[in-house]
Design a protein around this motif. Structure first.
Motif, PDB file in Angstrom:
ATOM      1  N   LEU A  30       0.656  -1.051   0.184  1.00  0.00           N
ATOM      2  CA  LEU A  30      -0.090  -0.065   0.053  1.00  0.00           C
ATOM      3  C   LEU A  30       0.905   1.253   0.111  1.00  0.00           C
ATOM      4  O   LEU A  30       1.808   1.554   0.818  1.00  0.00           O
ATOM      5  CB  LEU A  30      -1.107   0.068   1.166  1.00  0.00           C
ATOM      6  CG  LEU A  30      -1.958  -1.119   1.066  1.00  0.00           C
ATOM      7  CD1 LEU A  30      -2.626  -1.134   2.667  1.00  0.00           C
ATOM      8  CD2 LEU A  30      -2.814  -1.104   0.113  1.00  0.00           C
ATOM      9  N   GLY A  31       0.666   1.889  -1.059  1.00  0.00           N
ATOM     10  CA  GLY A  31       1.594   3.083  -1.116  1.00  0.00           C
ATOM     11  C   GLY A  31       1.590   4.418  -0.312  1.00  0.00           C
ATOM     12  O   GLY A  31       0.482   4.595   0.446  1.00  0.00           O
ATOM     13  N   ARG A  32       2.074   5.439  -0.342  1.00  0.00           N
ATOM     14  CA  ARG A  32       1.890   6.422   0.224  1.00  0.00           C
ATOM     15  C   ARG A  32       0.709   7.277   0.116  1.00  0.00           C
ATOM     16  O   ARG A  32       0.078   7.854   1.058  1.00  0.00           O
ATOM     17  CB  ARG A  32       3.217   7.576  -0.287  1.00  0.00           C
ATOM     18  CG  ARG A  32       3.142   8.776   0.405  1.00  0.00           C
ATOM     19  CD  ARG A  32       4.384   9.785   0.282  1.00  0.00           C
ATOM     20  NE  ARG A  32       5.685   8.922   0.677  1.00  0.00           N
ATOM     21  CZ  ARG A  32       6.724   9.367   0.228  1.00  0.00           C
ATOM     22  NH1 ARG A  32       7.129  10.100  -0.826  1.00  0.00           N
ATOM     23  NH2 ARG A  32       7.961   8.414   0.460  1.00  0.00           N
ATOM     24  N   GLU A  33       0.043   7.200  -1.067  1.00  0.00           N
ATOM     25  CA  GLU A  33      -1.071   8.086  -1.386  1.00  0.00           C
ATOM     26  C   GLU A  33      -2.261   7.272  -0.602  1.00  0.00           C
ATOM     27  O   GLU A  33      -3.028   8.110   0.131  1.00  0.00           O
ATOM     28  CB  GLU A  33      -1.544   7.708  -2.891  1.00  0.00           C
ATOM     29  CG  GLU A  33      -3.173   8.427  -3.314  1.00  0.00           C
ATOM     30  CD  GLU A  33      -3.298   8.405  -4.520  1.00  0.00           C
ATOM     31  OE1 GLU A  33      -4.285   8.303  -4.825  1.00  0.00           O
ATOM     32  OE2 GLU A  33      -2.286   8.228  -5.611  1.00  0.00           O
ATOM     33  N   TRP A  34      -2.354   5.913  -0.436  1.00  0.00           N
ATOM     34  CA  TRP A  34      -3.236   5.214   0.454  1.00  0.00           C
ATOM     35  C   TRP A  34      -3.058   5.571   1.938  1.00  0.00           C
ATOM     36  O   TRP A  34      -3.980   5.819   2.511  1.00  0.00           O
ATOM     37  CB  TRP A  34      -3.061   3.674   0.175  1.00  0.00           C
ATOM     38  CG  TRP A  34      -4.440   2.979   0.709  1.00  0.00           C
ATOM     39  CD1 TRP A  34      -5.498   2.779   0.276  1.00  0.00           C
ATOM     40  CD2 TRP A  34      -4.322   2.523   2.161  1.00  0.00           C
ATOM     41  NE1 TRP A  34      -6.326   1.927   1.137  1.00  0.00           N
ATOM     42  CE2 TRP A  34      -5.599   2.000   2.488  1.00  0.00           C
ATOM     43  CE3 TRP A  34      -3.468   2.462   3.053  1.00  0.00           C
ATOM     44  CZ2 TRP A  34      -5.962   1.306   3.661  1.00  0.00           C
ATOM     45  CZ3 TRP A  34      -3.857   1.800   4.491  1.00  0.00           C
ATOM     46  CH2 TRP A  34      -4.971   1.258   4.641  1.00  0.00           C
ATOM     47  N   ILE A  35      -1.758   5.420   2.311  1.00  0.00           N
ATOM     48  CA  ILE A  35      -1.601   5.776   3.723  1.00  0.00           C
ATOM     49  C   ILE A  35      -1.929   7.231   4.287  1.00  0.00           C
ATOM     50  O   ILE A  35      -2.556   7.184   5.429  1.00  0.00           O
ATOM     51  CB  ILE A  35       0.019   5.392   3.952  1.00  0.00           C
ATOM     52  CG1 ILE A  35       0.281   3.731   3.730  1.00  0.00           C
ATOM     53  CG2 ILE A  35       0.388   5.636   5.418  1.00  0.00           C
ATOM     54  CD1 ILE A  35       1.735   3.531   3.542  1.00  0.00           C
TER      55      ILE A  35
END
Length: 66
Positions: A30-35
């Motif tokens: 899960l990438g930075r955008e989701w986090i």
């Protein structure tokens, strides 16, 4: 690329995934955008994520390798 609804704990969000042919030892990143979009605090040391749930307060989820 594939667009999927992802539910982790009580948080549900539509997320774009890029599928690659690799032999990694994990199922999904899960990438930075989701986090940042969900507002979680990841802990790689403890293999957990922490986030605020308006109904229950602090929610903590363990990483699942199954």
């Amino acid at each position: 690329m594939i667009l999927l609804d992802v539910q982790i704990g009580s948080v549900k969000r539509t997320t774009i995934f890029i599928v690659t042919p690799s032999k990694a030892n994990f199922n999904v990143l899960l990438g930075r955008e989701w986090i940042h979009g969900v507002g979680v605090v990841p802990s790689t040391v403890h293999q957990k994520i922490f986030f605020w749930n308006d109904d229950e307060g602090l929610e903590m989820l363990d990483a699942d390798q199954k």
